[in-house]
Design a protein around this motif. Structure first.
Motif, PDB file in Angstrom:
ATOM      1  N   ALA A   1      35.752 -13.555 -29.387  1.00 31.81           N
ATOM      2  CA  ALA A   1      36.246 -13.643 -30.360  1.00 31.81           C
ATOM      3  C   ALA A   1      36.717 -11.930 -30.539  1.00 31.81           C
ATOM      4  O   ALA A   1      37.440 -12.029 -30.808  1.00 31.81           O
ATOM      5  N   PHE A   2      35.525 -11.745 -31.814  1.00 32.54           N
ATOM      6  CA  PHE A   2      35.884 -10.243 -32.184  1.00 32.54           C
ATOM      7  C   PHE A   2      35.720  -9.965 -31.225  1.00 32.54           C
ATOM      8  O   PHE A   2      36.471  -8.212 -31.284  1.00 32.54           O
ATOM      9  N   GLU A   3      35.616  -9.325 -29.763  1.00 33.89           N
ATOM     10  CA  GLU A   3      35.423  -8.051 -28.744  1.00 33.89           C
ATOM     11  C   GLU A   3      36.378  -8.262 -28.058  1.00 33.89           C
ATOM     12  O   GLU A   3      37.203  -7.668 -28.212  1.00 33.89           O
ATOM     13  N   ARG A   4      37.264  -9.244 -28.257  1.00 36.30           N
ATOM     14  CA  ARG A   4      38.741  -8.923 -28.104  1.00 36.30           C
ATOM     15  C   ARG A   4      39.526  -8.591 -29.170  1.00 36.30           C
ATOM     16  O   ARG A   4      41.332  -7.680 -28.949  1.00 36.30           O
ATOM     17  N   LEU A   5      39.330  -7.587 -30.278  1.00 38.85           N
ATOM     18  CA  LEU A   5      40.151  -7.048 -31.483  1.00 38.85           C
ATOM     19  C   LEU A   5      39.027  -5.846 -30.900  1.00 38.85           C
ATOM     20  O   LEU A   5      38.638  -4.869 -29.920  1.00 38.85           O
ATOM     21  N   PRO A   6      40.730  -4.863 -31.848  1.00 36.55           N
ATOM     22  CA  PRO A   6      40.674  -3.472 -30.400  1.00 36.55           C
ATOM     23  C   PRO A   6      39.323  -2.247 -31.827  1.00 36.55           C
ATOM     24  O   PRO A   6      39.358  -2.940 -32.842  1.00 36.55           O
ATOM     25  N   GLY A   7      38.942  -2.012 -31.052  1.00 37.11           N
ATOM     26  CA  GLY A   7      37.364  -0.701 -31.207  1.00 37.11           C
ATOM     27  C   GLY A   7      36.481  -1.694 -31.757  1.00 37.11           C
ATOM     28  O   GLY A   7      35.703  -0.981 -32.495  1.00 37.11           O
ATOM     29  N   ILE A   8      35.912  -3.344 -31.159  1.00 37.92           N
ATOM     30  CA  ILE A   8      34.997  -3.973 -31.601  1.00 37.92           C
ATOM     31  C   ILE A   8      34.893  -4.217 -30.296  1.00 37.92           C
ATOM     32  O   ILE A   8      35.195  -5.152 -29.466  1.00 37.92           O
ATOM     33  N   GLY A   9      33.655  -3.193 -29.812  1.00 39.64           N
ATOM     34  CA  GLY A   9      32.469  -3.497 -28.478  1.00 39.64           C
ATOM     35  C   GLY A   9      31.336  -4.741 -28.908  1.00 39.64           C
ATOM     36  O   GLY A   9      31.378  -5.247 -29.609  1.00 39.64           O
ATOM     37  N   PRO A  10      30.747  -4.743 -27.856  1.00 40.65           N
ATOM     38  CA  PRO A  10      29.629  -5.313 -27.389  1.00 40.65           C
ATOM     39  C   PRO A  10      28.869  -5.900 -28.552  1.00 40.65           C
ATOM     40  O   PRO A  10      28.548  -6.952 -29.685  1.00 40.65           O
ATOM     41  N   LYS A  11      28.470  -4.750 -28.809  1.00 36.79           N
ATOM     42  CA  LYS A  11      27.115  -4.683 -30.163  1.00 36.79           C
ATOM     43  C   LYS A  11      27.578  -5.141 -31.430  1.00 36.79           C
ATOM     44  O   LYS A  11      27.110  -5.432 -32.628  1.00 36.79           O
ATOM     45  N   SER A  12      29.156  -4.234 -31.802  1.00 33.55           N
ATOM     46  CA  SER A  12      29.854  -5.105 -33.280  1.00 33.55           C
ATOM     47  C   SER A  12      29.864  -5.812 -33.035  1.00 33.55           C
ATOM     48  O   SER A  12      29.587  -6.541 -34.618  1.00 33.55           O
ATOM     49  N   ALA A  13      30.571  -6.456 -32.226  1.00 33.04           N
ATOM     50  CA  ALA A  13      30.671  -8.237 -31.848  1.00 33.04           C
ATOM     51  C   ALA A  13      29.330  -9.050 -31.959  1.00 33.04           C
ATOM     52  O   ALA A  13      29.884  -9.881 -33.026  1.00 33.04           O
ATOM     53  N   SER A  14      28.646  -8.864 -31.735  1.00 35.94           N
ATOM     54  CA  SER A  14      27.091  -9.401 -31.773  1.00 35.94           C
ATOM     55  C   SER A  14      26.469  -9.062 -33.609  1.00 35.94           C
ATOM     56  O   SER A  14      25.866  -9.958 -34.330  1.00 35.94           O
ATOM     57  N   ARG A  15      26.957  -7.859 -33.917  1.00 38.58           N
ATOM     58  CA  ARG A  15      26.577  -7.782 -35.445  1.00 38.58           C
ATOM     59  C   ARG A  15      27.073  -8.054 -36.223  1.00 38.58           C
ATOM     60  O   ARG A  15      26.742  -8.683 -37.500  1.00 38.58           O
ATOM     61  N   LEU A  16      28.715  -8.943 -36.299  1.00 35.36           N
ATOM     62  CA  LEU A  16      29.356  -9.407 -37.054  1.00 35.36           C
ATOM     63  C   LEU A  16      28.837 -10.723 -37.291  1.00 35.36           C
ATOM     64  O   LEU A  16      28.999 -11.090 -38.261  1.00 35.36           O
ATOM     65  N   THR A  17      29.053 -11.320 -35.941  1.00 40.15           N
ATOM     66  CA  THR A  17      28.068 -12.550 -35.849  1.00 40.15           C
ATOM     67  C   THR A  17      27.169 -13.038 -36.243  1.00 40.15           C
ATOM     68  O   THR A  17      27.167 -13.625 -37.486  1.00 40.15           O
ATOM     69  N   PHE A  18      26.061 -12.389 -35.966  1.00 40.66           N
ATOM     70  CA  PHE A  18      24.783 -12.640 -37.091  1.00 40.66           C
ATOM     71  C   PHE A  18      24.636 -12.239 -38.288  1.00 40.66           C
ATOM     72  O   PHE A  18      24.391 -12.833 -39.110  1.00 40.66           O
ATOM     73  N   TYR A  19      25.604 -11.112 -38.315  1.00 41.40           N
ATOM     74  CA  TYR A  19      25.573 -11.267 -40.106  1.00 41.40           C
ATOM     75  C   TYR A  19      26.336 -12.786 -40.713  1.00 41.40           C
ATOM     76  O   TYR A  19      25.963 -12.606 -41.530  1.00 41.40           O
ATOM     77  N   LEU A  20      27.726 -12.566 -40.415  1.00 42.07           N
ATOM     78  CA  LEU A  20      27.884 -13.558 -40.728  1.00 42.07           C
ATOM     79  C   LEU A  20      26.990 -15.286 -40.555  1.00 42.07           C
ATOM     80  O   LEU A  20      27.243 -16.003 -42.007  1.00 42.07           O
ATOM     81  N   LEU A  21      26.379 -15.458 -39.940  1.00 39.79           N
ATOM     82  CA  LEU A  21      25.184 -16.414 -39.414  1.00 39.79           C
ATOM     83  C   LEU A  21      24.153 -16.627 -40.613  1.00 39.79           C
ATOM     84  O   LEU A  21      24.535 -17.569 -40.988  1.00 39.79           O
ATOM     85  N   ARG A  22      24.324 -15.087 -41.171  1.00 36.48           N
ATOM     86  CA  ARG A  22      23.245 -15.289 -42.432  1.00 36.48           C
ATOM     87  C   ARG A  22      23.774 -15.090 -44.095  1.00 36.48           C
ATOM     88  O   ARG A  22      23.358 -15.286 -44.441  1.00 36.48           O
ATOM     89  N   ALA A  23      24.805 -14.643 -43.571  1.00 38.75           N
ATOM     90  CA  ALA A  23      25.944 -14.481 -45.147  1.00 38.75           C
ATOM     91  C   ALA A  23      26.335 -16.563 -45.601  1.00 38.75           C
ATOM     92  O   ALA A  23      26.479 -17.032 -44.802  1.00 38.75           O
ATOM     93  N   PRO A  24      26.348 -16.309 -46.975  1.00 37.76           N
ATOM     94  CA  PRO A  24      26.644 -17.358 -47.592  1.00 37.76           C
ATOM     95  C   PRO A  24      28.732 -18.146 -46.915  1.00 37.76           C
ATOM     96  O   PRO A  24      28.759 -17.237 -45.953  1.00 37.76           O
TER      97      PRO A  24
END
Lengths: 202, 202
Positions: free
Chosen positions: A14-37
């Motif tokens: 879902a993140f990858e579909r956004l403009p300017g977000i590639g596969p690496k950023s998409a996983s970084r965001l996802t794993f950030y959210l996994l750790r975040a509250p």
């Protein structure tokens, strides 16, 4: 074997579909959210769900407005000059111009530019309502503030054609060297524009 | 006067909280979603809401797994060597190593690194369960694959202290020139490491 559990992969996709977000950023965001509250993902999810349902377009200028607000705050503001309309491509452009605190007229958002390649014609943009607005009102000047790109210029030319018969003043944002820019690094076209648009020092 | 309707501003704020997304990207994403079909925001919102509720941590290696799956697929895989444990900082590192198809052992995810500045001590990481795992099992080698950074190195040293009494082989990922890299542009430390870690050409 799937390397990632499905819910994790789904969010990355879902993140990858956004403009300017590639596969690496998409996983970084996802794993950030996994750790975040939990609130972090929830806040974002709620903001996403409300985005469309709680917003609409201003009936006058087509800027974004609250769903229960037929006319935007700028159009409803009596202290702004109804005589000058600044035509922009996107709502973000209104924001950029408002931040300058240098424009006291009203806006008109086209929601795009003419682009034969992408199949965008005049009927896909808010051009007819603009012509109506100019016809019906006390408009004395239309500032065409589409981007200084091929499509933006083509759209500006088209708008000039449509508006000229109505007898209003039609202007276009100035082009030249950006403030803080460097002559040495300016491209040829910008420099040509800066030359031909040179102004008297008074 | 607020320049943007609240639902729009809320989403921009929520995006801005994510790492690597600044104010400009946050508004670009928001205005992209405003123009995109409703499904785009909905898909993202649903993926966000499912992220935490549908995932959990593997009871053995602490990698991410489905909520109803107490043990991850790698730990449950009998064909992988239980004798070698690769210790990584984050679940994303497991993914990176799995992509190489060059490791057939099991993993252990620490969920962070030792960092006195950020107040992260050994008890905040999954270090005790790692020691237990090594004690209880048929583990012969622990590969410490924390990042080649200050904190990663400090964590590796601490792990070595904890694991040495248990009599297992302890290794660290090799450091040197990255494949495809250029000697000329390598930093001093990397070059020093590449020199001291030089290998016989056989």
């Amino acid at each position: 074997m799937a390397l990632l559990p499905e819910p994790v992969q789904n969010l990355i996709t879902a993140f990858e579909r956004l403009p300017g977000i590639g596969p690496k950023s998409a996983s970084r965001l996802t794993f950030y959210l996994l750790r975040a509250p939990d609130e972090a993902s929830q806040l974002l999810a709620e903001a996403l769900l409300h985005l469309k349902s709680a917003t609409g377009q201003c009936q006058v200028c087509f800027n974004i407005t609250l769903a229960n607000q037929p006319v935007c705050e700028i159009c409803a503001n009596d202290r702004r000059d109804e005589g000058v309309i600044c035509v922009v491509e996107e709502p973000l452009d209104v924001l950029a111009l408002e931040r300058t605190s240098g424009f006291y007229g009203k806006y008109h958002v086209l929601h795009g530019v003419l682009s034969p390649i992408e199949g965008v014609g005049p009927e896909d943009l808010k051009i007819a309502p603009l012509v109506e607005r100019v016809k019906s009102g006390r408009v004395t000047e239309v500032i065409i503030a589409t981007n200084p790109s091929m499509e933006g210029d083509a759209t500006a030319l088209y708008l000039r054609q449509q508006l000229t018969p109505l007898g209003v003043r039609i202007t276009r944002l100035a082009r030249g060297l950006p403030v803080g820019g460097d002559l040495e690094y300016a491209d040829q076209n910008t420099l040509l524009r800066a030359l031909s648009g040179r102004q008297e020092m008074t």
